[in-house]
Motif scaffolding. Structure first.
Motif, short mmCIF file in Angstrom:
data_model
loop_
_atom_site.label_atom_id
_atom_site.label_comp_id
_atom_site.label_asym_id
_atom_site.label_seq_id
_atom_site.Cartn_x
_atom_site.Cartn_y
_atom_site.Cartn_z
N UNK A 168 54.66 60.20 -12.37
CA UNK A 168 55.96 60.08 -13.02
C UNK A 168 56.92 61.09 -12.43
N UNK A 169 58.20 60.94 -12.76
CA UNK A 169 59.24 61.84 -12.27
C UNK A 169 59.58 62.88 -13.33
N UNK A 170 59.98 64.04 -12.87
CA UNK A 170 60.52 65.07 -13.75
C UNK A 170 61.80 65.59 -13.14
N UNK A 171 62.83 65.79 -13.98
CA UNK A 171 64.12 66.30 -13.51
C UNK A 171 64.30 67.71 -14.03
N UNK A 172 64.56 68.64 -13.11
CA UNK A 172 64.67 70.05 -13.47
C UNK A 172 65.89 70.65 -12.78
N UNK A 180 59.05 75.86 -17.47
CA UNK A 180 58.69 74.85 -18.47
C UNK A 180 57.19 74.55 -18.41
N UNK A 181 56.64 74.52 -17.21
CA UNK A 181 55.20 74.25 -17.06
C UNK A 181 54.38 75.37 -17.70
N UNK A 187 49.02 64.64 -21.37
CA UNK A 187 48.31 65.70 -20.65
C UNK A 187 49.31 66.74 -20.15
N UNK A 188 49.05 68.03 -20.42
CA UNK A 188 49.97 69.06 -19.94
C UNK A 188 49.48 69.73 -18.65
N UNK A 189 48.39 69.21 -18.07
CA UNK A 189 47.94 69.68 -16.76
C UNK A 189 48.62 68.79 -15.72
N UNK A 190 49.82 69.21 -15.31
CA UNK A 190 50.67 68.40 -14.43
C UNK A 190 50.87 69.15 -13.13
N UNK A 191 50.74 68.45 -12.04
CA UNK A 191 50.92 69.04 -10.71
C UNK A 191 52.02 68.29 -9.96
#
Length: 160
Positions: free
Chosen positions: A14-18, A27-28, A40-44
């Motif tokens: 998925x995409x994330x905009x920061x 944020x991570x 899931x909060x284990x995102x790379x």
């Protein structure tokens, strides 16, 4: 605005905009970056090319993504979702965004609000929130239609 390609342990892309790399990292570290499909909060970050708007050329076709093998313990539904083609994952994300945009989050009051609407105590409206498995069963037994959505990974672990 920095657009990052992200992937969770379950293989969902998925995409994330920061605002910046520091914004993403902050944020991570605070646990705010989660997979919109499974929670899931284990995102790379994934390798991705920078996106530049250079004119009105048609966008290049997205390259096929093969999800990595799921890690850890998770439900069959989660591993099946990890194997969804990227186009189907994107459609799921779009649907999830529409649900969020067009519903009121009543949080843990979901069962109470659903009952109040069912009994005519308040005007019917589109709501979303959390209910325990027992509350969901009780609502269904009372004839109140509910649609459970996949649980975030953290919630699954607490239920096991």
């Amino acid at each position: 605005m920095k657009v990052l390609d992200l992937q969770c342990r379950q293989g969902h892309v998925f995409e994330g905009w920061f605002g910046s790399e520091d914004d993403f990292q902050g944020q991570k570290q605070r646990g705010l970056v989660q997979c919109p499909l499974c929670g899931d909060d284990h995102v790379e970050k994934r390798l991705s090319a920078p996106r530049l708007n250079l004119g009105a050329r048609a966008p290049a076709a997205p390259e096929a993504v093969t999800p990595s093998a799921p890690q850890g313990t998770h439900s069959v539904a989660a591993s099946e979702a990890a194997m969804l083609p990227p186009a189907l994952q994107a459609a799921w994300l779009e649907l999830a965004r529409k649900v969020v945009a067009n519903t009121e989050d009543v949080g843990s009051r979901f069962a109470q609000e659903a009952r109040r609407m069912h009994h005519g105590e308040v005007e019917e409206r589109a709501i979303r929130g959390q209910a325990t498995p027992d509350e969901a069963v009780q609502l269904l037994e009372e004839g109140i239609a509910v649609m459970p959505l996949p649980l975030p990974a953290a919630a699954k672990e607490t239920l096991q």
